[in-house]
Design a protein around this motif. Structure first.
Motif, PDB file in Angstrom:
ATOM      1  N   PHE A  46      33.223  45.150  39.277  1.00  0.00           N
ATOM      2  CA  PHE A  46      32.245  45.079  38.187  1.00  0.00           C
ATOM      3  C   PHE A  46      30.888  45.587  38.658  1.00  0.00           C
ATOM      4  O   PHE A  46      30.493  45.362  39.794  1.00  0.00           O
TER       5      PHE A  46
ATOM      6  N   PRO B  49      39.650  45.839  40.608  1.00  0.00           N
ATOM      7  CA  PRO B  49      38.504  46.269  39.787  1.00  0.00           C
ATOM      8  C   PRO B  49      37.194  45.762  40.387  1.00  0.00           C
ATOM      9  O   PRO B  49      37.146  44.668  40.942  1.00  0.00           O
TER      10      PRO B  49
ATOM     11  N   ARG C 126      47.236  48.669  35.247  1.00  0.00           N
ATOM     12  CA  ARG C 126      46.635  49.350  36.402  1.00  0.00           C
ATOM     13  C   ARG C 126      47.726  49.946  37.287  1.00  0.00           C
ATOM     14  O   ARG C 126      47.601  51.086  37.746  1.00  0.00           O
TER      15      ARG C 126
ATOM     16  N   ILE D  31      37.665  51.226  38.995  1.00  0.00           N
ATOM     17  CA  ILE D  31      38.975  50.911  39.562  1.00  0.00           C
ATOM     18  C   ILE D  31      39.508  52.185  40.208  1.00  0.00           C
ATOM     19  O   ILE D  31      39.549  53.232  39.574  1.00  0.00           O
TER      20      ILE D  31
ATOM     21  N   CYS E 165      36.074  44.795  33.268  1.00  0.00           N
ATOM     22  CA  CYS E 165      37.162  44.657  34.250  1.00  0.00           C
ATOM     23  C   CYS E 165      38.350  43.872  33.705  1.00  0.00           C
ATOM     24  O   CYS E 165      39.404  43.829  34.335  1.00  0.00           O
TER      25      CYS E 165
ATOM     26  N   CYS F   5      33.062  48.932  34.972  1.00  0.00           N
ATOM     27  CA  CYS F   5      34.068  48.541  35.949  1.00  0.00           C
ATOM     28  C   CYS F   5      34.620  49.805  36.590  1.00  0.00           C
ATOM     29  O   CYS F   5      34.927  50.783  35.892  1.00  0.00           O
TER      30      CYS F   5
END
Length: 191
Positions: free
Chosen positions: A70, A68, A59, A88, A51, A86
Motif C-alpha cells: 500500500f 501487495p 493475483r 503488486i 490492496c 497498491c
C-alpha cells in the motif's frame, strides 16, 4: 517503496505531459472524441483499500507472486490529493508490476477529453465503461481506467518488470484489461 511506486507515477506523468526524452513538450494530442456508455450503477470507492481489490487467487492467476504494498501519496496525474495506491509485483514466470489506484478526485473525462499522450480506446468491464490508455511513446506499460461513479475511477496499470526480452505492449494491455476485470469482480462482490 516510494522509489518503486515513483516509476509508476513517472509513467502517469508521461501519459499526461507528453514530454519527449529531452524534456521538450511533444505535439499536442488531438481530442479523442470517445463517448462511453452510461454506468450500470454507481459504485462509490471512498475509503476502499486498493490492496483489497485482488484476491490471492486472482493475483496468482495474473502472475503476481509478491505481497501487495500500500502507498498513499501525491500523484502527477491526479494533482490536489494523496491517492491511495497498491503495487503488486510478480517475478515468475515473468517480471511484471501492477499499480492499482483509487481515484476519488477525478472522473474518466480526464481520459476521454484528448489531453493525454496516449491512444485511448473504449472497453467495458463487468458492464462498466472503461478506457485502455496506450502510451504512444513508451511501450513498457498500459493503463485501464474504469468509470465507477461520478468523479471517481479505478486506475489499473500493468507494466513490464524489466527482463529481456521485454513484454510486447499489446500483451501488457491485454493483461491490464484482465486485471481490471478481476478488480471489478472483487469490488462488485463487496458492494
Amino acid at each position: 517503496m516510494r522509489r518503486v511506486w515513483g516509476a509508476l507515477l513517472v509513467a502517469a506523468a508521461v501519459l499526461v505531459g507528453g514530454c519527449s526524452d529531452g524534456g521538450q513538450a511533444a505535439a499536442p494530442v488531438e481530442p479523442s472524441g470517445i463517448e462511453l456508455p452510461p454506468r450500470p450503477r454507481d459504485v462509490r470507492i471512498d475509503g476502499v483499500d486498493p490492496c483489497s481489490l485482488l484476491t490471492e487467487e486472482q493475483r496468482t492467476r495474473l502472475g503476481l507472486d509478491r505481497p501487495p504494498v500500500f502507498d498513499l501519496g501525491p500523484s502527477l496525474l491526479y494533482p490536489g490529493a494523496d491517492i491511495p495506491a497498491c503495487l503488486i509485483q510478480g517475478y515468475e514466470p515473468r517480471a511484471v508490476s501492477v499499480g492499482l489506484s483509487i481515484v476519488t478526485i477525478a472522473g474518466i473525462e480526464l481520459f476521454t477529453s484528448g489531453g493525454l499522450a496516449a491512444a485511448v480506446r473504449p472497453v467495458q468491464t463487468h458492464g462498466f465503461p472503461a478506457v485502455v490508455a496506450v502510451p504512444t511513446r513508451f511501450t513498457s506499460y498500459c493503463t485501464v481506467v474504469v468509470d465507477v461513479a461520478p468523479g471517481q475511477l479505478l486506475d489499473v496499470q500493468f507494466a513490464d518488470g524489466g527482463r529481456q526480452p521485454p513484454i510486447p505492449q499489446p500483451q501488457l494491455c491485454q493483461n491490464a484489461e484482465q486485471t481490471a476485470d478481476a478488480v471489478m469482480e472483487t469490488l462488485l462482490a463487496s458492494r
